[in-house]
Design an enzyme around this catalytic site. Structure first.
Site, mmCIF file in Angstrom:
data_model
loop_
_atom_site.group_PDB
_atom_site.id
_atom_site.type_symbol
_atom_site.label_atom_id
_atom_site.label_comp_id
_atom_site.label_asym_id
_atom_site.label_seq_id
_atom_site.Cartn_x
_atom_site.Cartn_y
_atom_site.Cartn_z
ATOM 1 N N GLU A 40 0.831 -1.212 0.000
ATOM 2 C CA GLU A 40 0.000 0.000 0.000
ATOM 3 C C GLU A 40 0.863 1.259 0.000
ATOM 4 O OE1 GLU A 40 -3.087 -0.305 -1.184
ATOM 5 O OE2 GLU A 40 -3.585 -1.613 0.497
ATOM 6 N N GLY A 130 -12.820 2.959 -1.501
ATOM 7 C CA GLY A 130 -11.405 2.605 -1.639
ATOM 8 C C GLY A 130 -11.230 1.361 -2.488
ATOM 9 N N LEU A 131 -12.185 1.106 -3.387
ATOM 10 C CA LEU A 131 -12.120 -0.090 -4.239
ATOM 11 C C LEU A 131 -11.964 0.300 -5.709
ATOM 12 C CD1 LEU A 131 -14.881 -2.161 -2.375
ATOM 13 C CD2 LEU A 131 -12.389 -2.394 -2.160
ATOM 14 N N SER A 132 -11.507 1.516 -5.948
ATOM 15 C CA SER A 132 -11.160 1.987 -7.293
ATOM 16 C C SER A 132 -12.336 2.106 -8.242
ATOM 17 C CB SER A 132 -10.124 1.070 -7.941
ATOM 18 O OG SER A 132 -8.899 1.304 -7.390
ATOM 19 N N ASP A 178 -4.178 1.062 -9.630
ATOM 20 C CA ASP A 178 -5.589 0.775 -9.877
ATOM 21 C C ASP A 178 -5.870 0.580 -11.373
ATOM 22 O OD1 ASP A 178 -5.526 1.438 -7.216
ATOM 23 O OD2 ASP A 178 -6.457 3.401 -7.492
#
Ligand code: GLA
Length: 383
Positions: A40, A130-132, A178
């Site tokens: 990350e 936050g999952l693109s 991403d």
């Protein structure tokens, strides 16, 4: 007490509903959101990361027009974005449309000639989780525009154009993970990305008897807020104090040359890159207990050294561990969004309900859950 489970929806049904609404559509293109297993804030430090694609995708139907106009409508929004192709630029596109029209601008800026288009979007990646969802919209739009322009998509160029839409138009200085996973994912695999060499490697990811539970805390996550950019600036400053081009070049010994915040930020990046390598090795050996332990260490590092976790994310992680997770961590940019837990499949439902109950006990909004089999990358939806 149950938890809301977010279903990805059936690609053919979603595509067919879009075709009904846009009868002139020449095709419907889907691009997935992602969940990062580990690694990350490493991408913009020329490091390593290991995302998988979600079954949840954004769908874009496209029809050619005879003029130079571009319109972007969405099943999730009332307003339609309208402009003309020559007028698109970093300063002329506001709000959510930046992720679609911004790609049209970036492709033109990369020398691709586009026809006028009508685009219709159906986004099934949870927003702000936050999952693109933004990369999914960019990548599906990019494929749709290539089809409208009748050119074979060059995926390297599309990654670059989508990143430019995000950083130059939407104003989020993100690192490329991403867009890369959305365009290059393969089902049943995680994607090992090396941002120094540019290498990509597919790593089989299908832990037997285990399920990756993803929990969206529904606590806000915005990459255009200052937090993401300030972490990036901290990393650049730490690298420059060490006289290095990026923290990828830094060693654990180098950390002793830094103090305070710079040391903490650099420590996260240096140890996180090592953990990505260790995770790939553990996956290859089928050592899921070790994978879980690495997830736990990653979370601690993000909570204490990189300081991007939140009480909601910490509670998901702790509750999942108490209910049998081999390991758990927040995932994505941080400051809200989602956490993941590697769970024995038989324990998933109980753990998810316990997380919902723990949120209720705090008086927080209810979280939502997703299961995340490693899914395919961006493609046209064929009947
Ligand atoms: C966001 C960014 C990515 C990456 C992650 C953190 O998702 O878009 O480029 O930096 O945060 O790993």
């Amino acid at each position: 007490m149950g938890i809301e489970h977010v279903e990805p929806g059936g690609p053919r049904e979603i595509a067919s509903a879009l075709r009904t609404e846009l009868p002139a559509a020449l095709g419907v293109f889907a691009a997935p959101g992602r969940v990062n297993l580990i690694g990350e804030h490493t991408d913009y430090n020329q490091g390593l990361c290991l995302p998988i694609a979600l079954p949840h995708a954004t769908y874009v139907a496209v029809a050619r027009r005879d003029d130079e106009r571009i319109t972007v409508g969405s099943r999730q929004r009332d307003e339609v974005f309208e402009s003309s192709l020559p007028d698109l630029g970093p300063d002329t596109i506001d709000g959510w449309a930046a992720y679609a029209a911004g790609v049209a601008w970036a492709l033109q800026d990369e020398g691709i000639e586009l026809p006028g288009v009508d685009l219709l979007v159906d986004g099934r990646v949870p927003l702000g989780a936050g999952l693109s969802s933004s990369a999914a919209l960019e990548c599906a739009t990019a494929l749709a525009l290539c089809a409208a322009a009748r050119i074979e998509p060059d995926r390297e160029l599309l990654v670059r154009a989508c990143m430019r839409a995000e950083s130059e138009v939407a104003g989020a200085p993100t690192g490329g993970m991403d867009q890369s996973i959305s365009l290059y994912a393969e089902p049943g695999h995680a994607l090992l990305l090396d941002f120094r060499s540019g290498d990509r490697r597919q790593v089989p990811w299908d832990p037997p008897g285990h399920t990756l539970l993803v929990v969206d805390t529904r606590a806000s996550h915005e990459l255009t807020d200052g937090g993401y950019a300030s972490r990036r600036a901290d990393c650049e400053e730490a690298a420059s104090r060490l006289g290095l081009v990026s923290l990828r070049e830094a060693t654990e010994q180098d950390l002793d040359l830094l103090v305070g915040r710079a040391r903490a930020r650099a420590k996260h990046i240096v140890t996180e890159i090592t953990r990505v390598d260790a995770t790939v090795a553990a996956i290859t050996q089928g050592d899921w207990v070790r994978v879980g332990a690495l997830f736990d260490e990653s979370h601690t590092s993000m909570r204490d050294d990189f300081e991007i976790s939140t009480p909601e994310l910490d509670l998901v992680v702790e509750t999942a561990r108490e209910h049998g997770a081999l390991g758990a961590r927040m995932t994505g940019g941080g400051f809200g969004g989602s956490a993941l837990a590697l769970m024995p499949t038989a324990a998933v439902a109980t753990a998810a309900d316990a997380i919902a109950a723990a949120f209720a006990a705090q008086g927080w909004d209810a979280p939502a859950s997703l299961t995340a089999p490693a899914s395919p990358g961006a493609a046209e939806v064929t009947a």
